[in-house]
Design an enzyme around this catalytic site. Structure first.
Site, PDB file in Angstrom:
ATOM      1  N   HIS A 319      42.659  41.413  32.130  1.00 18.12           N
ATOM      2  CA  HIS A 319      43.901  40.871  31.455  1.00 18.12           C
ATOM      3  C   HIS A 319      44.745  40.170  32.731  1.00 18.12           C
ATOM      4  CE1 HIS A 319      47.489  40.575  29.052  1.00 18.12           C
ATOM      5  NE2 HIS A 319      46.801  40.870  28.131  1.00 18.12           N
ATOM      6  N   ASP A 376      41.041  44.516  23.118  1.00 18.95           N
ATOM      7  CA  ASP A 376      39.866  44.049  22.360  1.00 18.95           C
ATOM      8  C   ASP A 376      38.786  45.049  22.373  1.00 18.95           C
ATOM      9  OD1 ASP A 376      40.808  41.154  22.735  1.00 18.95           O
ATOM     10  OD2 ASP A 376      40.840  41.789  20.947  1.00 18.95           O
TER      11      ASP A 376
HETATM   12  C1  SDX Z   1      43.631  39.102  24.919  1.00 23.73           C
HETATM   13  O1  SDX Z   1      47.570  36.993  27.521  1.00 23.73           O
HETATM   14  C2  SDX Z   1      47.483  37.976  26.711  1.00 23.73           C
HETATM   15  O2  SDX Z   1      48.207  38.758  26.492  1.00 23.73           O
HETATM   16  C3  SDX Z   1      45.853  37.935  25.584  1.00 23.73           C
HETATM   17  C4  SDX Z   1      46.074  39.321  24.634  1.00 23.73           C
HETATM   18  C5  SDX Z   1      47.222  38.997  23.629  1.00 23.73           C
HETATM   19  O3  SDX Z   1      47.501  40.101  23.159  1.00 23.73           O
HETATM   20  O4  SDX Z   1      47.423  37.727  23.205  1.00 23.73           O
HETATM   21  O5  SDX Z   1      46.535  40.393  25.300  1.00 23.73           O
HETATM   22  C6  SDX Z   1      44.666  39.414  23.901  1.00 23.73           C
HETATM   23  O6  SDX Z   1      43.246  37.787  24.813  1.00 23.73           O
HETATM   24  C7  SDX Z   1      43.054  40.110  25.825  1.00 23.73           C
HETATM   25  C8  SDX Z   1      41.807  39.379  26.750  1.00 23.73           C
HETATM   26  C9  SDX Z   1      40.358  39.580  25.819  1.00 23.73           C
HETATM   27  N1  SDX Z   1      39.313  38.716  26.682  1.00 23.73           N
HETATM   28  C10 SDX Z   1      38.548  39.428  27.062  1.00 23.73           C
HETATM   29  O7  SDX Z   1      38.363  40.773  26.917  1.00 23.73           O
HETATM   30  C11 SDX Z   1      37.487  38.620  27.449  1.00 23.73           C
HETATM   31  C12 SDX Z   1      36.769  39.319  29.136  1.00 23.73           C
HETATM   32  N2  SDX Z   1      37.986  39.001  30.128  1.00 23.73           N
HETATM   33  C13 SDX Z   1      38.015  38.039  30.779  1.00 23.73           C
HETATM   34  O8  SDX Z   1      37.527  36.971  30.359  1.00 23.73           O
HETATM   35  C14 SDX Z   1      39.396  37.893  31.504  1.00 23.73           C
HETATM   36  O9  SDX Z   1      39.728  39.241  32.113  1.00 23.73           O
HETATM   37  C15 SDX Z   1      40.684  37.347  31.109  1.00 23.73           C
HETATM   38  C16 SDX Z   1      40.478  36.146  30.483  1.00 23.73           C
HETATM   39  C17 SDX Z   1      41.386  38.462  30.016  1.00 23.73           C
HETATM   40  C18 SDX Z   1      41.737  37.266  32.000  1.00 23.73           C
HETATM   41  O10 SDX Z   1      41.319  36.407  32.825  1.00 23.73           O
HETATM   42  P1  SDX Z   1      41.972  36.037  34.436  1.00 23.73           P
HETATM   43  O11 SDX Z   1      43.601  36.520  34.514  1.00 23.73           O
HETATM   44  O12 SDX Z   1      42.025  34.438  34.591  1.00 23.73           O
HETATM   45  O13 SDX Z   1      41.113  36.871  35.385  1.00 23.73           O
HETATM   46  P2  SDX Z   1      40.276  35.829  36.431  1.00 23.73           P
HETATM   47  O14 SDX Z   1      39.122  35.359  35.323  1.00 23.73           O
HETATM   48  O15 SDX Z   1      40.626  35.027  37.413  1.00 23.73           O
HETATM   49  O16 SDX Z   1      39.201  37.433  36.804  1.00 23.73           O
HETATM   50  C19 SDX Z   1      39.811  37.760  38.328  1.00 23.73           C
HETATM   51  C20 SDX Z   1      38.433  38.198  38.716  1.00 23.73           C
HETATM   52  C21 SDX Z   1      37.233  37.454  38.900  1.00 23.73           C
HETATM   53  O17 SDX Z   1      36.391  37.842  39.897  1.00 23.73           O
HETATM   54  P3  SDX Z   1      36.674  37.174  41.295  1.00 23.73           P
HETATM   55  O18 SDX Z   1      36.198  35.597  40.989  1.00 23.73           O
HETATM   56  O19 SDX Z   1      37.975  37.528  42.218  1.00 23.73           O
HETATM   57  O20 SDX Z   1      35.377  37.934  42.061  1.00 23.73           O
HETATM   58  O21 SDX Z   1      38.056  39.543  37.900  1.00 23.73           O
HETATM   59  C22 SDX Z   1      36.559  39.028  37.201  1.00 23.73           C
HETATM   60  C23 SDX Z   1      36.537  37.586  37.606  1.00 23.73           C
HETATM   61  O22 SDX Z   1      35.210  37.127  37.533  1.00 23.73           O
HETATM   62  N3  SDX Z   1      36.780  39.249  36.167  1.00 23.73           N
HETATM   63  C24 SDX Z   1      35.837  40.074  35.431  1.00 23.73           C
HETATM   64  C25 SDX Z   1      36.289  40.063  33.898  1.00 23.73           C
HETATM   65  N4  SDX Z   1      37.527  39.565  34.015  1.00 23.73           N
HETATM   66  C26 SDX Z   1      37.917  39.049  35.061  1.00 23.73           C
HETATM   67  N5  SDX Z   1      34.376  40.275  35.739  1.00 23.73           N
HETATM   68  C27 SDX Z   1      33.653  40.833  34.566  1.00 23.73           C
HETATM   69  N6  SDX Z   1      34.401  41.222  33.344  1.00 23.73           N
HETATM   70  C28 SDX Z   1      35.392  40.764  33.084  1.00 23.73           C
HETATM   71  N7  SDX Z   1      35.901  40.928  31.788  1.00 23.73           N
END
Ligand code: SDX
Length: 442
Positions: A319, A376
């Site tokens: 998140h 989720d």
């Molecule tokens: C919702 O914003 C809100 O408030 C949203 C929400 C709401 O109520 O409206 O809470 C609802 O959308 C919840 C999120 C649902 N999405 C998911 O579960 C999809 C999986 N999650 C990711 O796609 C991600 O965590 C996000 C999109 C939720 C957040 O992305 P960010 O903040 O841009 O984080 P990032 O992609 O920059 O990740 C930072 C690091 C990265 O690794 P490095 O490049 O530093 O090595 O963490 C890793 C990412 O690769 N990472 C994950 C991951 N999420 C982040 N690695 C594996 N699995 C994951 N789920």
């Protein structure tokens, strides 16, 4: 509480000294301090005062507004609607009451709640002409495509609502939207399974009516179980608002152009659909089912996630704001346990989810990146147990988030400082060049 709360935030000032290309300049900027002591440097005059802009591509460090609706503390795992913790609302409130709270800024008294419920009941039908729209969709149409199109189409049946500045019409427009979205969601489900639609019933509560429209047929009534109605209320409450997330920011951006509420919310529905956002709840179930089909080895799956070349994500984890735990995930996980027990519907995917969470929370890859279950991760398990098909999960997220979108749209429109949202950019394309006639090109 004032609209937008510019006046509610305390304003100090900060001196920023910028040294750009050897030229040093010290400039005063206002510093905004919110009611929970969050601090922002107000840079709305940055370009005018310095000739430069700030660049923050996914807005991770940029506030788009001040707001009095929802407060999140991502480190402490706090989520409050109008100051009330969601744990208390989840335990004592209903989705209708929480919607009133978010949209009107306070809890309703008994009479107001009764009136609000009555109005939602009286506005649940959609125009009969709209019912025919469903005939045009293939049965395989994703219900989110239907939902966004139908919500936008509501503006064709209430042309007076096209004037977003007509505040007299806000309450009736918001009530129509909040009530009719249930009907549209249920009709889209019936369309997908080839059953006739079921009309809303005025003798049922908000959530019971949704369940009835979803699961009754002309041959068989559906009297929703009390426990199920309580669980649906809880899930919708927990999704009701979440400050300036992707879809809410979309509603505000579209609304900032003075587009009507239906159009602004239809845009928010499209933004929510993406798998990084509300579409994740549907993806989580697919992920859990795949792990189970491959023998249930969660560590094997996590190794795939940690292998960057696989591009596999642990859906339902991570998140932008919560870097400790998502309080909604804790509540939904607890509800999943009790729901499956009460419904007598054990689900092997719940066991896979729990083992996956346990393994990830011990793994330095996820700990170092502060990745925890979000809203989720467990919600789909409950939706499944309640009989909702997977492709309806994000529709249920949208239904829950609707009062939040409406409240944020209203707050933006009531804020006298609101201007059209129009970010700037840094151009990195070709510098000036002349047109080359076709015969002179290679
Ligand atoms: C919702 O914003 C809100 O408030 C949203 C929400 C709401 O109520 O409206 O809470 C609802 O959308 C919840 C999120 C649902 N999405 C998911 O579960 C999809 C999986 N999650 C990711 O796609 C991600 O965590 C996000 C999109 C939720 C957040 O992305 P960010 O903040 O841009 O984080 P990032 O992609 O920059 O990740 C930072 C690091 C990265 O690794 P490095 O490049 O530093 O090595 O963490 C890793 C990412 O690769 N990472 C994950 C991951 N999420 C982040 N690695 C594996 N699995 C994951 N789920």
């Amino acid at each position: 509480m004032g609209a937008g709360n510019e006046k509610e935030a305390r304003v100090n000032s900060a001196k920023l000294t910028l040294n750009i290309a050897g030229v040093e300049k010290t400039i005063d900027f206002p510093v905004i301090v919110g009611s929970e002591n969050e601090v922002a440097i107000d840079i709305r005059d940055l370009r005018a005062k310095t000739g430069v802009i700030a660049l923050d591509p996914s807005f991770g460090n940029t506030g788009s507004c001040t707001s009095a609706i929802t407060y999140i503390d991502g480190d402490a795992g706090i989520l409050r609607y109008r100051g009330i913790p969601i744990e208390q609302l989840g335990e004592h409130s209903s989705f209708v009451e929480t919607s009133y709270l978010l949209i009107n800024g306070r809890l309703p008294n008994k009479f107001e709640l009764g009136e609000y419920s009555r109005k939602l009941t009286m506005h649940s039908l959609i125009h009969e002409d709209m019912k025919h729209f469903f005939d045009g969709y293939p049965s395989t149409a994703h219900p989110m495509a239907i939902l966004s199109a139908m919500v936008c189409s509501l503006s064709s049946f209430y042309p007076e609502a096209l004037d977003a500045t007509n505040t007299e019409l806000f309450d009736i427009t918001a009530t129509r939207l909040l009530s009719k979205v249930r009907t549209i969601a249920a009709f889209s489900y019936k369309k997908s399974i080839g059953q006739p639609v079921m009309y809303p019933r005025n003798d049922l509560s908000y959530c019971a009516n949704l369940l009835q429209m979803m699961f009754a047929t002309p041959c068989e009534p559906h009297e929703p179980d009390e426990e199920v109605v309580k669980i649906v209320n809880l899930l919708l409450i927990l999704h009701a608002d979440h400050e300036q997330n992707c879809s809410t920011s979309t509603v505000r951006v579209v609304g900032s152009g003075q587009a009507n509420l239906f159009a602004s919310v239809a845009a928010g529905i499209c933004a929510l659909w993406g798998p990084r956002h509300g579409g994740a709840n549907q993806e989580v179930i697919g992920m859990l089912a795949k792990i189970q089909a491959n023998g249930g080895d969660v560590n094997k799956f996590l190794s795939l996630v940690k292998d960057k070349s696989s591009t596999v994500k642990l859906m339902g984890f991570g998140h932008r704001v919560y870097k400790n735990f998502d309080p909604r995930a804790l509540l939904i996980k607890k509800a999943a346990d009790s729901a499956l027990r009460k419904l007598g519907k054990p689900d092997p995917l719940l066991d896979v989810a729990k083992r996956l969470e346990e393994a990830a929370l011990k793994d330095s890859y996820f700990i170092d990146r502060k990745l925890y279950p979000n809203v989720d991760f467990y919600s789909g398990i409950i939706y499944r147990a309640l009989g909702f098909p997977t492709n309806m999960f994000t529709v249920l997220f949208a239904l829950g988030r609707l009062p939040g979108w409406i409240a944020q749209w209203k707050e933006m429109n009531e804020d006298p400082t609101t201007r059209i949202a129009r970010p700037r950019q840094i151009y990195t394309g070709n510098v000036a060049q002349d047109y080359v006639p076709i015969d002179s090109r290679v």
